[in-house]
Scaffold this motif. Structure first.
Motif, PDB file in Angstrom:
ATOM      1  N   LEU A   1      62.278  44.876 -13.520  1.00 41.33           N
ATOM      2  CA  LEU A   1      61.033  44.738 -12.769  1.00 41.33           C
ATOM      3  C   LEU A   1      61.113  45.455 -11.427  1.00 41.33           C
ATOM      4  CD1 LEU A   1      60.183  41.031 -13.546  1.00 41.33           C
ATOM      5  CD2 LEU A   1      58.900  43.046 -14.254  1.00 41.33           C
ATOM      6  N   LEU A   2      62.305  45.412 -10.805  1.00 45.34           N
ATOM      7  CA  LEU A   2      62.476  46.083  -9.516  1.00 45.34           C
ATOM      8  C   LEU A   2      62.270  47.581  -9.655  1.00 45.34           C
ATOM      9  CD1 LEU A   2      65.603  44.286  -8.080  1.00 45.34           C
ATOM     10  CD2 LEU A   2      63.318  44.277  -7.104  1.00 45.34           C
ATOM     11  N   THR A   3      62.706  48.094 -10.793  1.00 40.60           N
ATOM     12  CA  THR A   3      62.666  49.541 -10.990  1.00 40.60           C
ATOM     13  C   THR A   3      61.245  50.081 -11.046  1.00 40.60           C
ATOM     14  OG1 THR A   3      64.557  49.122 -12.353  1.00 40.60           O
ATOM     15  CG2 THR A   3      63.701  51.326 -12.390  1.00 40.60           C
TER      16      THR A   3
ATOM     17  N   TRP B   1      52.717  48.831   1.882  1.00 44.89           N
ATOM     18  CA  TRP B   1      51.822  48.045   1.031  1.00 44.89           C
ATOM     19  C   TRP B   1      52.389  47.941  -0.376  1.00 44.89           C
ATOM     20  CZ3 TRP B   1      48.723  44.390   0.045  1.00 44.89           C
ATOM     21  CH2 TRP B   1      47.997  44.350  -1.137  1.00 44.89           C
ATOM     22  N   THR B   2      52.925  49.052  -0.870  1.00 45.35           N
ATOM     23  CA  THR B   2      53.520  49.045  -2.202  1.00 45.35           C
ATOM     24  C   THR B   2      54.613  47.974  -2.284  1.00 45.35           C
ATOM     25  OG1 THR B   2      53.142  51.412  -2.289  1.00 45.35           O
ATOM     26  CG2 THR B   2      54.567  50.499  -3.976  1.00 45.35           C
ATOM     27  N   PHE B   3      55.458  47.936  -1.240  1.00 50.44           N
ATOM     28  CA  PHE B   3      56.558  46.967  -1.216  1.00 50.44           C
ATOM     29  C   PHE B   3      56.033  45.538  -1.263  1.00 50.44           C
ATOM     30  CE2 PHE B   3      59.099  44.197   1.613  1.00 50.44           C
ATOM     31  CZ  PHE B   3      60.193  44.024   0.785  1.00 50.44           C
ATOM     32  N   TRP B   4      55.127  45.211  -0.347  1.00 50.15           N
ATOM     33  CA  TRP B   4      54.649  43.817  -0.265  1.00 50.15           C
ATOM     34  C   TRP B   4      53.865  43.403  -1.497  1.00 50.15           C
ATOM     35  CZ3 TRP B   4      57.043  40.658   2.666  1.00 50.15           C
ATOM     36  CH2 TRP B   4      57.617  41.113   3.864  1.00 50.15           C
ATOM     37  N   SER B   5      53.066  44.338  -2.023  1.00 47.57           N
ATOM     38  CA  SER B   5      52.229  43.950  -3.151  1.00 47.57           C
ATOM     39  C   SER B   5      53.036  43.812  -4.436  1.00 47.57           C
ATOM     40  CB  SER B   5      51.095  44.956  -3.336  1.00 47.57           C
ATOM     41  OG  SER B   5      51.623  46.232  -3.609  1.00 47.57           O
ATOM     42  N   GLN B   6      54.167  44.518  -4.525  1.00 47.66           N
ATOM     43  CA  GLN B   6      54.921  44.472  -5.774  1.00 47.66           C
ATOM     44  C   GLN B   6      56.107  43.511  -5.730  1.00 47.66           C
ATOM     45  OE1 GLN B   6      56.015  48.474  -6.789  1.00 47.66           O
ATOM     46  NE2 GLN B   6      53.911  49.078  -7.227  1.00 47.66           N
ATOM     47  N   LEU B   7      56.445  43.049  -4.512  1.00 44.88           N
ATOM     48  CA  LEU B   7      57.613  42.177  -4.374  1.00 44.88           C
ATOM     49  C   LEU B   7      57.432  40.875  -5.154  1.00 44.88           C
ATOM     50  CD1 LEU B   7      60.314  41.558  -3.045  1.00 44.88           C
ATOM     51  CD2 LEU B   7      59.075  40.698  -1.062  1.00 44.88           C
ATOM     52  N   LEU B   8      56.202  40.413  -5.204  1.00 45.38           N
ATOM     53  CA  LEU B   8      55.906  39.114  -5.781  1.00 45.38           C
ATOM     54  C   LEU B   8      56.449  38.946  -7.209  1.00 45.38           C
ATOM     55  CD1 LEU B   8      54.351  36.667  -4.691  1.00 45.38           C
ATOM     56  CD2 LEU B   8      52.435  37.402  -6.103  1.00 45.38           C
TER      57      LEU B   8
ATOM     58  N   PHE C   1      62.795  46.964  -1.638  1.00 47.49           N
ATOM     59  CA  PHE C   1      62.495  47.882  -0.533  1.00 47.49           C
ATOM     60  C   PHE C   1      63.064  49.272  -0.836  1.00 47.49           C
ATOM     61  CE2 PHE C   1      63.260  49.778   3.625  1.00 47.49           C
ATOM     62  CZ  PHE C   1      62.045  49.561   4.254  1.00 47.49           C
ATOM     63  N   ILE C   2      64.327  49.299  -1.269  1.00 51.19           N
ATOM     64  CA  ILE C   2      64.973  50.588  -1.563  1.00 51.19           C
ATOM     65  C   ILE C   2      64.327  51.246  -2.779  1.00 51.19           C
ATOM     66  CG2 ILE C   2      67.164  51.724  -2.078  1.00 51.19           C
ATOM     67  CD1 ILE C   2      68.555  49.350  -0.769  1.00 51.19           C
ATOM     68  N   ASN C   3      64.042  50.461  -3.799  1.00 54.56           N
ATOM     69  CA  ASN C   3      63.449  51.010  -5.019  1.00 54.56           C
ATOM     70  C   ASN C   3      62.087  51.655  -4.746  1.00 54.56           C
ATOM     71  OD1 ASN C   3      64.728  50.733  -7.775  1.00 54.56           O
ATOM     72  ND2 ASN C   3      65.264  48.769  -6.859  1.00 54.56           N
ATOM     73  N   VAL C   4      61.267  51.015  -3.936  1.00 51.79           N
ATOM     74  CA  VAL C   4      59.950  51.575  -3.614  1.00 51.79           C
ATOM     75  C   VAL C   4      60.120  52.924  -2.939  1.00 51.79           C
ATOM     76  CG1 VAL C   4      57.953  51.305  -2.091  1.00 51.79           C
ATOM     77  CG2 VAL C   4      58.707  49.399  -3.494  1.00 51.79           C
TER      78      VAL C   4
END
Lengths: 392, 249
Positions: free
Chosen positions: A70-72, A105-112, A148-151
Motif C-alpha cells: 500500500l505504501l508503494t 497533499w499527496t502524502f496526507w491524503s494517502q497516509l490514511l 513520506f519517502i515513497n511519495v
C-alpha cells in the motif's frame, strides 16, 4: 512565489469542493449501507478468528507485505490541468513551489490507507508477537516516514522518466518497504538500513530532476485518469453530468437484438436496446439493483421485508432507467428522423417492461427456498408498471 | 421545379432574431452555397430548415409542405450533415447505416446495395464493425456523409463539409454531390472555403448579419458589386468592407 501558492490554493479549494459534492451522494446511497454491513461482518469474523489464531502465525510478514504494498502506491495528486502545458510554461522555474504543495497533499491524503490497515492489524500483532505497545506504535510512525519517502520518490521517478517504467520503480520500493517494516517489527534498529537505502534512492532521483523540464503531459494524463475514475465511482450513486458513459459491445447479448426485426416502426427500439446494453452506466445500474434485490431475497427469510425491498428496488430500477433513456439533452440524429416523436417513449417503455420481467425472474429464482416466494415477482411487476405509467 | 422555399423567415434562439426576413429558393439539380462570416446566421438558417428551430415569422416549404402540415413527408425529404459529426457512441458503423435506413423506410436490399457503393467510395469497408470512439474526426464525418447519401432525399443540407476530410474524402464527397445533383436533388452547402464554393456551386447566397446581402450566380454577384473578374473572396471582402463603411458613415 506567492502566485504559485495561490494557484495551488485555488485549485485545491475547487478540488475539495468537487469531492465533497459527490461524496455526499456516496455516503447516502444504497451501497454505503451495504459497505457498513460488510465492514461489520468482516470485523466480527476477524475478532472471532483472533481468538483461535496460532502463535506461530507469520503476522509480521503479513503486516509488512500488506502495508508495504500500500505504501508503494503513491501516485502524485498534482491537480494540473490541460491548459497548464501552455499557460504555466513561462513559470517553469517556480513550479517546484507548486509541486511541494502537491506532494504534501499527496502524502496526507494517502497516509490514511496504510495507517488504517496497520492499526487494524495491531490486535493481531498483540496476539501473536511479543512486541511491546510502545514498539507497535513506533511502527505507525515508521509507516508515516516510509510513506513520506515513497511519495517523494514516486513523484521524482515519474518526473525523471516521464511516466515510463513506473512498475520497476514500484517493485523496488515495494521490496525495500516490505523488508523495512518486517525488520522494524522483528529486529528493530536494523530497519534504519532500509530507510537509508530509500533515502539514497530519492536523493539520486532528485539530482536527476534538476535539469529536466516539467513532464506536463504525463502528469495531466495521470490527473485526468484519476478524476475520471473518481467520477465513474461517484456515478454509481448519482448522475455526474460531464461524464461520458463508457461503451462496451457485450457481443454475447447480440442475441437480444433478434427481437427487433428490421422495420421502420422499430427504429427507436433498435436504438434504445443497443443504448441500454452497451452503455455501462445503464447496464450496470440494472445489474446492480437486480443483484442486491436477489441477494436479499435469497438470505432474508422474513417475507414482508423481501417484498418491500423488491418493490423499492423495482421502483428505483424502472424510474432511473426511464429517465436515463428519455433524457433529451443533446442533439441526436434521430430527432430529425421521419418517425413519430412518441416512438421513443414507446420503445423505452417496452425495454423497461422487459427488464422488470427479467428482474422478476432472477429475483424469484433466488428466492425459491423462501416461504411465499411467488409474491415477489408480482410485487416487482406491479411496482414497475405503476412507475412506468405514473411517472412523467 | 422548386424544392425548398424559404419565405420571409425571421427567427433565432432568443427574443432578438438572428436571421431577419430571409427569403430564397432552391430548385431541382441545384447546388447552392450559403456563405457568411462566423455569426452571420448560417447555422441558424440551417436549424430552421431542418426544423430544430421554428420561424417566428415567415414559412419554409419543402416539396410544397411545411413541417407542421406534414411532418413525415417534410422529414423524409431531406438529410442533414452537421458541422460536427453527431454519432451514437454505442452503435457501430454498420448499425448507423442500418438505423438510418430503417428510419427512412428503406428496404434491406436497397440498404445493402447503396451501402456497398458508399463504403467503397469512402474507403470504410473494413471499418463496418467499429465504434465511433475508434474513428478520427474525418472518419466520423464520413459516417455522417454516408448516412445522408444512403437515403437519397430530394434535399441535402451540408454544414461545412470539407473541414477534417482528407483530399480523397473531399473528392469523393464532391463526386457524390455531383451525382445526386444530376439525379435531380438540391444541395444546400454552408462553407468558409470560398474557392471550393466558387468552383462547385451553381448559386451563392451571401449572408451578412442575418440578412441576405446578395444572391445569384457568380456573374450575378460580380454585376451586383460592379467588380468584373472578381473571385468570391474579393466579393466577400468587398461586402464586409461596404458594411463597415456604412456603419462608420
Amino acid at each position: 512565489m506567492n502566485s504559485m501558492h495561490s494557484v495551488w490554493a485555488k485549485r485545491f479549494e475547487h478540488y475539495i469542493g468537487e469531492i465533497m459534492k459527490y461524496m455526499r451522494f456516496v455516503f447516502t446511497g444504497h451501497i454505503a449501507i451495504v459497505f457498513v454491513f460488510i465492514i461489520g461482518a468482516g470485523g466480527y469474523q476477524y475478532s472471532e478468528w483472533l481468538k483461535v489464531v496460532q502463535n506461530n502465525f507469520p503476522a509480521e510478514w503479513l503486516v509488512a507485505i500488506l502495508v508495504g504494498c500500500l505504501l508503494t502506491l503513491s501516485r502524485p495528486t498534482t491537480l494540473l490541468k490541460e491548459p497548464d502545458q501552455v499557460y504555466l510554461l513561462p513559470l517553469e522555474s517556480q513550479m517546484p513551489q507548486y509541486f511541494k504543495k502537491a506532494k504534501n497533499w499527496t502524502f496526507w491524503s494517502q497516509l490514511l490507507v496504510p495507517a488504517v490497515v496497520y492499526i487494524v492489524m495491531i490486535p493481531l500483532l498483540k496476539e501473536v508477537t511479543e512486541l511491546t505497545t510502545k514498539q507497535i506504535w513506533l511502527g505507525v510512525l515508521f509507516v508515516a516516514i516510509l510513506k513520506f519517502i515513497n511519495v517523494r520518490s514516486e513523484f521524482a521517478f515519474r518526473y525523471v522518466n516521464r511516466g515510463q517504467a513506473i512498475l520497476m520503480d514500484r517493485f523496488v520500493r515495494a521490496i525495500v518497504s516490505i523488508l523495512a517494516i518486517q525488520t522494524v517489527l522483528t529486529d528493530g534498529v536494523f530497519a534504519i538500513v532500509f530507510l537509508i537505502m530509500l533515502v539514497y534512492y530519492v536523493v539520486t532521483l532528485h539530482k536527476k530532476m534538476k535539469n529536466q523540464p516539467v513532464p506536463y503531459e504525463h502528469f495531466i494524463n495521470l490527473e485526468q485518469n484519476r478524476m475520471l475514475s473518481f467520477y465513474r465511482f461517484a456515478n454509481y450513486f448519482t448522475e455526474v453530468p460531464h461524464l461520458k458513459g463508457s461503451i462496451k459491445r457485450r457481443a454475447w447479448l447480440d442475441i437480444a437484438y433478434k427481437w427487433i426485426p428490421y422495420k421502420k416502426e422499430n427504429t427507436q427500439a433498435y436504438l434504445v436496446f443497443r443504448t441500454f446494453i452497451r452503455t455501462d452506466d445503464h447496464f450496470y445500474l440494472w445489474l446492480r439493483l437486480t443483484a442486491i434485490s436477489a441477494v436479499i431475497a435469497m438470505f432474508v427469510n422474513i417475507p414482508f421485508v423481501t417484498w418491500i425491498v423488491a418493490g423499492a428496488l423495482a421502483f428505483a430500477t424502472t424510474l432511473q432507467l426511464k429517465y436515463a433513456l428519455l433524457s433529451a439533452g443533446e442533439f441526436r440524429m434521430d430527432m430529425l428522423y421521419p418517425i413519430p416523436r412518441e416512438t421513443r417513449k414507446q420503445a423505452v417503455t417496452k425495454l423497461v417492461r422487459l427488464l422488470a420481467m427479467k428482474q422478476a425472474i432472477i429475483v424469484t429464482i433466488c428466492a425459491i427456498m423462501q416461504p411465499q416466494f411467488f409474491i415477489i415477482p408480482l410485487v416487482i411487476i406491479l411496482v414497475s408498471e405503476l412507475t412506468i405509467r405514473l411517472s412523467k | 421545379m422548386t424544392i425548398l422555399h424559404v419565405q420571409n423567415v425571421t427567427g433565432g434562439y432568443t427574443r432578438k432574431p438572428v436571421i431577419q426576413d430571409l427569403s430564397f429558393e432552391m430548385n431541382k439539380g441545384e447546388l447552392v452555397g450559403l456563405i457568411g462570416l462566423n455569426g452571420a446566421g448560417k447555422s441558424t438558417t440551417i436549424k430552421h430548415i431542418i426544423g430544430t428551430l421554428l420561424p417566428r415569422a415567415g414559412e419554409i416549404r419543402l416539396n410544397g409542405v411545411t413541417l407542421k402540415e406534414n411532418m413525415d413527408q417534410y422529414r423524409t425529404s431531406f438529410t442533414y450533415i452537421p458541422e460536427t459529426p453527431v454519432l451514437y457512441e454505442e452503435l457501430t458503423l454498420k448499425e448507423h447505416l442500418e438505423l438510418t435506413a430503417m428510419a427512412y423506410g428503406l428496404d434491406e436490399k436497397t440498404l445493402a446495395e447503396r451501402s456497398e457503393v458508399l463504403l467503397k467510395e469512402f474507403r470504410m469497408e473494413k471499418r463496418l464493425n467499429w465504434f465511433p470512439s475508434h474513428f478520427s474526426k474525418g472518419m466520423r464525418q464520413k459516417v455522417m456523409i454516408m448516412c445522408a447519401f444512403l437515403v437519397n432525399p430530394s434535399l441535402y443540407i451540408i454544414d461545412e463539409p470539407f473541414v477534417g476530410l482528407d483530399p480523397l474524402g473531399i473528392q469523393s464527397l464532391l463526386d457524390q454531390m455531383d451525382a445526386k445533383k444530376r439525379a435531380g436533388a438540391a444541395i444546400l452547402m454552408s462553407t468558409h472555403i470560398l474557392s471550393t464554393a466558387e468552383k462547385h456551386c451553381d448559386r451563392i447566397i451571401l449572408l451578412h448579419e442575418g440578412r441576405v446581402r446578395a444572391q445569384g450566380t457568380m456573374d450575378d454577384l460580380r454585376k451586383a458589386f460592379q467588380m468584373p473578374a472578381a473571385t468570391l473572396d474579393d466579393l466577400y471582402i468587398a461586402m464586409t468592407k461596404e458594411q463597415d463603411n456604412e456603419q462608420h458613415a
